[in-house]
Design a protein around this motif. Structure first.
Motif, PDB file in Angstrom:
ATOM      1  N   ALA A  77      10.423  -2.838 -16.952  1.00 37.40           N
ATOM      2  CA  ALA A  77       9.268  -3.216 -17.769  1.00 37.40           C
ATOM      3  C   ALA A  77       8.191  -3.884 -16.915  1.00 37.40           C
ATOM      4  O   ALA A  77       6.989  -3.602 -17.068  1.00 37.40           O
ATOM      5  CB  ALA A  77       9.717  -4.153 -18.890  1.00 37.40           C
ATOM      6  N   ALA A  78       8.607  -4.774 -16.014  1.00 37.92           N
ATOM      7  CA  ALA A  78       7.628  -5.427 -15.141  1.00 37.92           C
ATOM      8  C   ALA A  78       6.941  -4.422 -14.233  1.00 37.92           C
ATOM      9  O   ALA A  78       5.719  -4.497 -14.000  1.00 37.92           O
ATOM     10  CB  ALA A  78       8.331  -6.504 -14.314  1.00 37.92           C
ATOM     11  N   ALA A  79       7.695  -3.431 -13.722  1.00 41.73           N
ATOM     12  CA  ALA A  79       7.097  -2.406 -12.858  1.00 41.73           C
ATOM     13  C   ALA A  79       6.077  -1.570 -13.630  1.00 41.73           C
ATOM     14  O   ALA A  79       5.000  -1.246 -13.113  1.00 41.73           O
ATOM     15  CB  ALA A  79       8.196  -1.511 -12.290  1.00 41.73           C
ATOM     16  N   CYS A  80       6.396  -1.221 -14.867  1.00 40.85           N
ATOM     17  CA  CYS A  80       5.458  -0.437 -15.691  1.00 40.85           C
ATOM     18  C   CYS A  80       4.173  -1.201 -15.947  1.00 40.85           C
ATOM     19  O   CYS A  80       3.059  -0.661 -15.798  1.00 40.85           O
ATOM     20  CB  CYS A  80       6.122  -0.064 -17.017  1.00 40.85           C
ATOM     21  N   VAL A  81       4.313  -2.468 -16.337  1.00 45.11           N
ATOM     22  CA  VAL A  81       3.126  -3.269 -16.659  1.00 45.11           C
ATOM     23  C   VAL A  81       2.241  -3.440 -15.432  1.00 45.11           C
ATOM     24  O   VAL A  81       1.006  -3.239 -15.498  1.00 45.11           O
ATOM     25  CB  VAL A  81       3.560  -4.639 -17.219  1.00 45.11           C
ATOM     26  N   LEU A  82       2.823  -3.798 -14.305  1.00 45.63           N
ATOM     27  CA  LEU A  82       2.015  -4.006 -13.098  1.00 45.63           C
ATOM     28  C   LEU A  82       1.397  -2.711 -12.605  1.00 45.63           C
ATOM     29  O   LEU A  82       0.251  -2.699 -12.103  1.00 45.63           O
ATOM     30  CB  LEU A  82       2.874  -4.641 -12.007  1.00 45.63           C
ATOM     31  N   ALA A  83       2.130  -1.583 -12.738  1.00 47.71           N
ATOM     32  CA  ALA A  83       1.561  -0.301 -12.324  1.00 47.71           C
ATOM     33  C   ALA A  83       0.341   0.052 -13.150  1.00 47.71           C
ATOM     34  O   ALA A  83      -0.688   0.519 -12.620  1.00 47.71           O
ATOM     35  CB  ALA A  83       2.619   0.794 -12.428  1.00 47.71           C
ATOM     36  N   VAL A  84       0.409  -0.175 -14.458  1.00 48.49           N
ATOM     37  CA  VAL A  84      -0.737   0.110 -15.337  1.00 48.49           C
ATOM     38  C   VAL A  84      -1.895  -0.817 -15.017  1.00 48.49           C
ATOM     39  O   VAL A  84      -3.065  -0.398 -14.972  1.00 48.49           O
ATOM     40  CB  VAL A  84      -0.311  -0.031 -16.812  1.00 48.49           C
ATOM     41  N   VAL A  85      -1.602  -2.097 -14.783  1.00 53.29           N
ATOM     42  CA  VAL A  85      -2.672  -3.060 -14.469  1.00 53.29           C
ATOM     43  C   VAL A  85      -3.359  -2.688 -13.162  1.00 53.29           C
ATOM     44  O   VAL A  85      -4.599  -2.655 -13.067  1.00 53.29           O
ATOM     45  CB  VAL A  85      -2.096  -4.485 -14.408  1.00 53.29           C
ATOM     46  N   VAL A  86      -2.580  -2.399 -12.116  1.00 59.10           N
ATOM     47  CA  VAL A  86      -3.161  -2.040 -10.823  1.00 59.10           C
ATOM     48  C   VAL A  86      -3.946  -0.742 -10.923  1.00 59.10           C
ATOM     49  O   VAL A  86      -5.039  -0.617 -10.357  1.00 59.10           O
ATOM     50  CB  VAL A  86      -2.044  -1.925  -9.760  1.00 59.10           C
ATOM     51  N   ASP A  87      -3.416   0.224 -11.667  1.00 62.34           N
ATOM     52  CA  ASP A  87      -4.130   1.490 -11.844  1.00 62.34           C
ATOM     53  C   ASP A  87      -5.469   1.276 -12.533  1.00 62.34           C
ATOM     54  O   ASP A  87      -6.491   1.862 -12.141  1.00 62.34           O
ATOM     55  CB  ASP A  87      -3.266   2.455 -12.655  1.00 62.34           C
ATOM     56  N   GLY A  88      -5.510   0.422 -13.536  1.00 61.70           N
ATOM     57  CA  GLY A  88      -6.772   0.143 -14.231  1.00 61.70           C
ATOM     58  C   GLY A  88      -7.776  -0.551 -13.329  1.00 61.70           C
ATOM     59  O   GLY A  88      -8.979  -0.247 -13.357  1.00 61.70           O
ATOM     60  N   LEU A  89      -7.279  -1.506 -12.527  1.00 57.67           N
ATOM     61  CA  LEU A  89      -8.193  -2.205 -11.620  1.00 57.67           C
ATOM     62  C   LEU A  89      -8.790  -1.258 -10.588  1.00 57.67           C
ATOM     63  O   LEU A  89      -9.998  -1.324 -10.280  1.00 57.67           O
ATOM     64  CB  LEU A  89      -7.449  -3.346 -10.922  1.00 57.67           C
ATOM     65  N   ILE A  90      -7.978  -0.362 -10.043  1.00 53.77           N
ATOM     66  CA  ILE A  90      -8.477   0.580  -9.035  1.00 53.77           C
ATOM     67  C   ILE A  90      -9.493   1.524  -9.639  1.00 53.77           C
ATOM     68  O   ILE A  90     -10.560   1.792  -9.055  1.00 53.77           O
ATOM     69  CB  ILE A  90      -7.301   1.351  -8.414  1.00 53.77           C
ATOM     70  N   LEU A  91      -9.235   2.060 -10.820  1.00 53.41           N
ATOM     71  CA  LEU A  91     -10.184   2.983 -11.468  1.00 53.41           C
ATOM     72  C   LEU A  91     -11.487   2.280 -11.818  1.00 53.41           C
ATOM     73  O   LEU A  91     -12.571   2.853 -11.691  1.00 53.41           O
ATOM     74  CB  LEU A  91      -9.545   3.579 -12.725  1.00 53.41           C
ATOM     75  N   ARG A  92     -11.394   1.029 -12.264  1.00 56.36           N
ATOM     76  CA  ARG A  92     -12.620   0.285 -12.604  1.00 56.36           C
ATOM     77  C   ARG A  92     -13.450   0.011 -11.346  1.00 56.36           C
ATOM     78  O   ARG A  92     -14.684   0.077 -11.365  1.00 56.36           O
ATOM     79  CB  ARG A  92     -12.234  -1.029 -13.286  1.00 56.36           C
TER      80      ARG A  92
END
Length: 358
Positions: free
Chosen positions: A302-317
């Motif tokens: 669960a922690a890996a999923c959440v951090l992956a989504v957060v990092v992906d959003g930051l990079i795209l933004r």
């Protein structure tokens, strides 16, 4: 976001997911470790009246012993088919119900029938014949007890409900003159008392001193026909099973004896524990690590999923912010692919669309 979209994000941001999963595995191995080996065994104790060795103490204990057993014997005699048949031959009610009591010193039965007078006569007959029934069952030992109805039966005691009349009869089993009643006879109420005594600090301290790596549990089965107490012992050291069991029984005996001495009883009148089935060799068992391991793994994923989504959003933004500046520096402010500082000429609309696609 669907499941496959989440997988694509985690695969794309593998540099975030892999370290978290590695950390989860490390923490799981560190904190869960090897399963704990434990040994367990179960034994049973029977509540009995301790017989004094001296004749004087033994004579004093006779009435107590008979009081403890006379009630169940009377119940058995009243439940015999031969006695029920004798009542039926005299035109009385033979389908009465024996009611369970917490103490064996009171025998209660419920009589039902369509005729209130017949129901009352049945109750009076049973009360009058109870002593003779006990004498036939026990013999001369029945003289140590006295049977007495809790109240004199009258027509007012018969309760009518519709066409059915009901009478409740209670017969007290009392010691003969000169005998002292033990308030803690071998009965269901004393069995329950023993389970409460097992929780006392004195018992816990005695077990901890004899077997520091052991735990115990004292239970009873209310449906048992005999006053049996079950003692279960668990320990991380196999050699502590027997000392822990012995410490539990000895401590319970001391606590129960203290209560009886406080009630004015003497040696030879006490209810004690005697071993019925000693504890067998401890059975080895391992504590399960499946649930803790599954919990740690789910938490890490669960922690890996959440951090992956957060990092992906930051990079795209961040990329989205850089793109307009890059377009403006190349002269394409509106982002249509053409330099706004240059004039383009097209022969027709088809040529414009072709250039736009390129």
């Amino acid at each position: 976001m669907d499941f496959f979209g989440l997988l694509r994000i985690m695969f794309r941001r593998w540099f975030v997911v892999l370290p978290i999963l590695a950390l989860t595995a490390y923490l799981g191995v560190t904190f869960i470790g090897e399963p704990e080996i434990r040994y367990s065994s179960v034994g049973s104790e029977l509540l009995v009246i301790d017989q004094a060795q001296s004749n004087a103490a033994g004579a004093a204990a006779d009435s107590v012993v008979q009081t403890a057993v006379a009630g169940p014997l009377l119940r058995t005699a009243l439940d015999q088919q031969s006695y029920r048949r004798s009542l039926a031959e005299r035109g009385l009610v033979d389908s009465y119900l024996l009611v369970e009591n917490l103490t064996p010193s009171v025998v209660t039965l419920q009589i039902q029938g369509p005729d209130a007078a017949n129901v009352l006569q049945t109750g009076q007959t049973i009360t009058a014949e109870a002593t003779d029934l006990l004498v036939r069952a026990v013999g001369a030992g029945a003289s140590a007890v006295t049977l007495r109805p809790v109240s004199d039966l009258t027509a007012d005691d018969v309760v009518a409900f519709g066409e059915v009349s009901t009478l409740t009869v209670s017969i007290a089993v009392l010691p003969s003159a000169g005998g002292r009643v033990n308030p803690y006879p071998p009965s269901l109420s004393t069995m329950r008392l023993v389970t409460d005594l097992a929780l006392r600090p004195n018992v816990q301290e005695a077990v901890a001193n004899a077997a520091p790596n052991s735990t115990y549990a004292v239970t009873v089965q209310p449906r048992d026909t005999a006053p049996i107490v079950t003692v279960a012992v668990t320990s991380t050291v196999a050699a502590e099973i027997e000392p822990a069991y012995a410490a539990v029984v000895e401590a319970l005996d001391r606590e129960l004896a203290d209560l009886q001495f406080a009630a004015g009883l003497e040696a030879g009148q006490l209810t004690t524990l005697t071993t019925l089935n000693p504890p067998a060799e401890g059975v080895r068992s391992s504590s399960s690590i499946v649930r803790p391991a599954a919990g740690v793994a789910l938490l890490g994923i669960a922690a890996a999923c959440v951090l992956a989504v957060v990092v992906d959003g930051l990079i795209l933004r961040r990329r989205a912010k850089r793109q307009p500046r890059a377009q403006a520096s190349s002269g394409d402010a509106d982002g249509d692919g053409f330099d706004d500082t240059v004039e383009y000429e097209f022969a027709d609309e088809r040529e414009f669309e072709s250039a736009l696609r390129k």
